[in-house]
Motif scaffolding. Structure first.
Motif, PDB file in Angstrom:
ATOM      1  N   ALA A 399     -40.504  41.649   1.865  1.00 22.91           N
ATOM      2  CA  ALA A 399     -41.171  42.503   2.858  1.00 22.91           C
ATOM      3  C   ALA A 399     -40.147  43.274   3.692  1.00 22.91           C
ATOM      4  CB  ALA A 399     -42.071  41.668   3.755  1.00 22.91           C
ATOM      5  N   HIS A 400     -38.985  42.667   3.962  1.00 24.20           N
ATOM      6  CA  HIS A 400     -37.967  43.366   4.752  1.00 24.20           C
ATOM      7  C   HIS A 400     -37.363  44.535   3.986  1.00 24.20           C
ATOM      8  CE1 HIS A 400     -35.737  40.686   2.168  1.00 24.20           C
ATOM      9  NE2 HIS A 400     -34.584  41.202   2.535  1.00 24.20           N
ATOM     10  N   MET A 401     -37.568  44.555   2.649  1.00 27.57           N
ATOM     11  CA  MET A 401     -37.107  45.667   1.824  1.00 27.57           C
ATOM     12  C   MET A 401     -38.282  46.525   1.351  1.00 27.57           C
ATOM     13  SD  MET A 401     -33.892  45.327   1.922  1.00 27.57           S
ATOM     14  CE  MET A 401     -33.385  46.484   0.696  1.00 27.57           C
ATOM     15  N   LEU A 402     -39.403  46.410   2.068  1.00 29.57           N
ATOM     16  CA  LEU A 402     -40.601  47.210   1.788  1.00 29.57           C
ATOM     17  C   LEU A 402     -41.101  46.995   0.361  1.00 29.57           C
ATOM     18  CD1 LEU A 402     -39.540  50.534   3.558  1.00 29.57           C
ATOM     19  CD2 LEU A 402     -40.510  48.447   4.550  1.00 29.57           C
ATOM     20  N   GLY A 403     -40.899  45.774  -0.150  1.00 29.20           N
ATOM     21  CA  GLY A 403     -41.413  45.391  -1.457  1.00 29.20           C
ATOM     22  C   GLY A 403     -40.410  45.464  -2.585  1.00 29.20           C
ATOM     23  N   PHE A 404     -39.311  46.185  -2.409  1.00 26.84           N
ATOM     24  CA  PHE A 404     -38.328  46.331  -3.481  1.00 26.84           C
ATOM     25  C   PHE A 404     -37.370  45.151  -3.486  1.00 26.84           C
ATOM     26  CE2 PHE A 404     -34.145  47.938  -4.969  1.00 26.84           C
ATOM     27  CZ  PHE A 404     -34.505  48.206  -6.281  1.00 26.84           C
ATOM     28  N   GLY A 405     -37.304  44.450  -4.614  1.00 23.58           N
ATOM     29  CA  GLY A 405     -36.437  43.284  -4.702  1.00 23.58           C
ATOM     30  C   GLY A 405     -35.368  43.393  -5.759  1.00 23.58           C
ATOM     31  N   GLY A 406     -35.106  44.608  -6.247  1.00 22.13           N
ATOM     32  CA  GLY A 406     -34.115  44.786  -7.296  1.00 22.13           C
ATOM     33  C   GLY A 406     -32.710  44.982  -6.755  1.00 22.13           C
ATOM     34  N   HIS A 407     -31.751  45.056  -7.665  1.00 25.15           N
ATOM     35  CA  HIS A 407     -30.365  45.320  -7.291  1.00 25.15           C
ATOM     36  C   HIS A 407     -30.197  46.807  -6.988  1.00 25.15           C
ATOM     37  CE1 HIS A 407     -28.835  41.340  -8.243  1.00 25.15           C
ATOM     38  NE2 HIS A 407     -29.521  41.372  -9.356  1.00 25.15           N
ATOM     39  N   PHE A 408     -29.292  47.121  -6.067  1.00 21.95           N
ATOM     40  CA  PHE A 408     -29.097  48.506  -5.688  1.00 21.95           C
ATOM     41  C   PHE A 408     -28.111  49.225  -6.597  1.00 21.95           C
ATOM     42  CE2 PHE A 408     -31.511  47.429  -2.067  1.00 21.95           C
ATOM     43  CZ  PHE A 408     -31.989  48.621  -1.557  1.00 21.95           C
ATOM     44  N   LEU A 409     -27.325  48.489  -7.372  1.00 25.36           N
ATOM     45  CA  LEU A 409     -26.443  49.122  -8.356  1.00 25.36           C
ATOM     46  C   LEU A 409     -26.428  48.251  -9.598  1.00 25.36           C
ATOM     47  CD1 LEU A 409     -23.009  50.826  -7.787  1.00 25.36           C
ATOM     48  CD2 LEU A 409     -23.400  49.379  -9.774  1.00 25.36           C
ATOM     49  N   THR A 410     -26.829  48.819 -10.712  1.00 31.21           N
ATOM     50  CA  THR A 410     -26.783  48.120 -11.992  1.00 31.21           C
ATOM     51  C   THR A 410     -26.145  49.053 -13.020  1.00 31.21           C
ATOM     52  OG1 THR A 410     -29.005  48.906 -12.611  1.00 31.21           O
ATOM     53  CG2 THR A 410     -28.848  46.769 -11.506  1.00 31.21           C
TER      54      THR A 410
END
Length: 493
Positions: A399-410
């Motif tokens: 929730a603190h990431m507005l629903g996004f739980g992925g990595h920011f760089l892959t």
């Protein structure tokens, strides 16, 4: 050119510095701590001890034993304990990538990301120089619309256009006129805010954020299959070509995630990960067309939810931007692309105006509100949809990431080097600068028994001295770089 951390000159008095200049009041309050540090451990020994974490806003403190042993015989070659070191601990930089938490560590991460990305386009760091001839495209995948928002638009001539100019503007069921004639500035607080908060589909946006990673995975699969069909049609073995990528996630002002990706075409030998040139029949324009078609043709429906039994449709927005990367000169060079991705690799939700750590039952009420502003409603949607005990719980977790739980760089494994390799190279360089013998036998093993002692500097005075010394070291390195650049340019011309 060697750089070093230099201790500040001792103050002349409690209210002035050497030379008689007055010390700012906020620093004058720290003088007792600076003097105490000089009398206890001394500036030089302490600054040398904390050099590895000097610029960090909140370093991790570790205590315990550091042992060097022979890996073959088990014989202990040397042993040290942190009890004999300044403060009885070793300091380790926090290593965060988020700039608002620690600018220094985030800058290091950004530099590493830049070289990791750029080497996949220009060669170096284990990538052959021939990679410069491989076709590559820069792609931006955006989220679909969940309701009209304030935006900064431009005309074909480049002038700023009205946000939502409508002669026959509709009035929504909540009595809001869905139009805006303002020409918003780059930092306008209205940017990304819905024209009508009650019309905006906050639930659909957080669900889309949560499934964006899966959408990217399916798009890659579709793109690989399209490439195989294209290669076969051109008379090539589909197994002889591969697409490699590096991707960065970025939050838009409205709180929706979107992806920037560099996609490179490589030749491929089965069972070999070597980076080899692809067949010349496939060029960047071909790859751009395949990416555009894959993005437009990839969509799926989520599992059902109590609030949406039929699930949500997940697909990309209509604004898919694909541009060819040009080496050295052009509108989009390899340096521009690498710098752009590295810049956003250190950000999270800062551009939306929301910054928090993971939320709990005790803290969520401070941020979530179904009748609040845009971000408060997004967080509330995450929390209400993420019911405990089901597959939707991940929305509450992120929730603190507005629903996004992925990595920011892959990235693909063979795109270029790794962050671990870059860190090891930097550590080796640091040991060399400090005069530590790096010519140890391959059988040498480091066995460290360290436990967590806390986080942060002991005093504000320590933080001031460490960060000031690190800032001076960075300035010296920048001067050295500029001198090297000037020497190189003079040798060319």
């Amino acid at each position: 050119m060697t750089t070093s951390l230099t201790a500040p000159a001792p103050p002349a008095t409690a209210s002035t510095v050497a030379g008689g200049a007055a010390l700012p009041a906020k620093f004058a309050d720290l003088l007792p701590g600076i003097i105490a540090r000089a009398e206890s451990t001394g500036w030089e020994p302490w600054l040398a001890h904390v050099a590895g974490a000097a610029g960090c806003a909140s370093p991790v403190r570790l205590r315990g034993d550091l042992i060097t042993a022979d890996g073959t015989t088990g014989h202990i070659l040397s042993a040290r304990t942190t009890h004999t070191m300044p403060d009885g601990v070793v300091y380790k930089a926090c290593g965060t990538r988020r700039a608002h938490l620690c600018p220094s560590c985030a800058k290091t991460y950004q530099h590493d990301a830049f070289h990791l990305i750029r080497s996949g386009l220009t060669g170096g760091k284990g990538v052959p120089a021939t990679v410069v001839g491989h076709p590559a495209v820069f792609v931006t995948f955006t989220a679909p619309a969940f309701g009209p928002v304030h935006a900064r638009r431009r005309t074909a001539s480049g002038a700023v256009a009205p946000c939502h100019a409508r002669r026959d503007a509709q009035v929504c069921p909540h009595g809001v006129t869905l139009a805006c004639a303002a020409r918003h500035g780059e930092d306008a607080p209205e940017l990304g805010q819905p024209l009508c908060l009650d019309c905006y589909d906050h639930a659909a946006q957080v669900v889309w954020n949560g499934f964006a990673g899966e959408l990217w995975r399916r798009t890659r699969i579709g793109l690989d299959r399209a490439l195989a069909r294209t290669a076969k049609a051109a008379g090539l073995d589909p197994a002889s070509v591969r697409l490699r990528y590096v991707k960065v996630a970025e939050f838009q002002r409205r709180g929706a995630i979107h992806f920037h990706a560099l996609i490179r075409l490589d030749g491929h030998l089965p069972g070999d990960d070597a980076v080899i040139p692809p067949p010349p029949v496939l060029d960047a324009e071909t790859i751009a067309a395949l990416v555009t078609d894959a993005a437009a043709g990839t969509e799926f429906t989520t599992p059902g939810h109590a609030e949406r039994p039929g699930g949500w449709r997940i697909g990309w927005g209509s604004q898919i931007d694909v541009r060819t990367v040009e080496l050295g000169a052009g509108e989009l060079t390899e340096g521009h692309a690498a710098g752009y991705l590295a810049k956003y690799a250190t950000k999270a939700t800062e551009d939306t105006g929301h910054v928090s750590r993971r939320l709990t039952e005790d803290t969520v009420e401070a941020y979530a509100d179904p009748a609040g502003d845009h971000i408060a409603r997004l967080i509330h949607a995450c929390w209400s949809l993420g019911e405990p005990g089901g597959q939707w719980l991940r929305l509450r977790r992120w929730a603190h990431m507005l629903g996004f739980g992925g990595h920011f760089l892959t990235k693909a494994r063979v795109w270029s080097t790794t962050f671990a390799s870059l860190r090891e190279a930097r550590a080796a360089w640091t040991r060399c600068q400090l005069g530590v013998d790096t010519a140890e036998p391959d059988t040498t093993v480091l066995v460290n028994h360290l436990v967590y002692d806390g986080q942060g500097w002991h005093t504000e005075a320590d933080a001031l001295m460490a960060n000031s010394a690190a800032a001076r070291a960075r300035e010296q390195r920048q001067v050295a770089r500029e001198e090297l650049w000037s020497i190189q340019e003079s040798s060319i011309y």
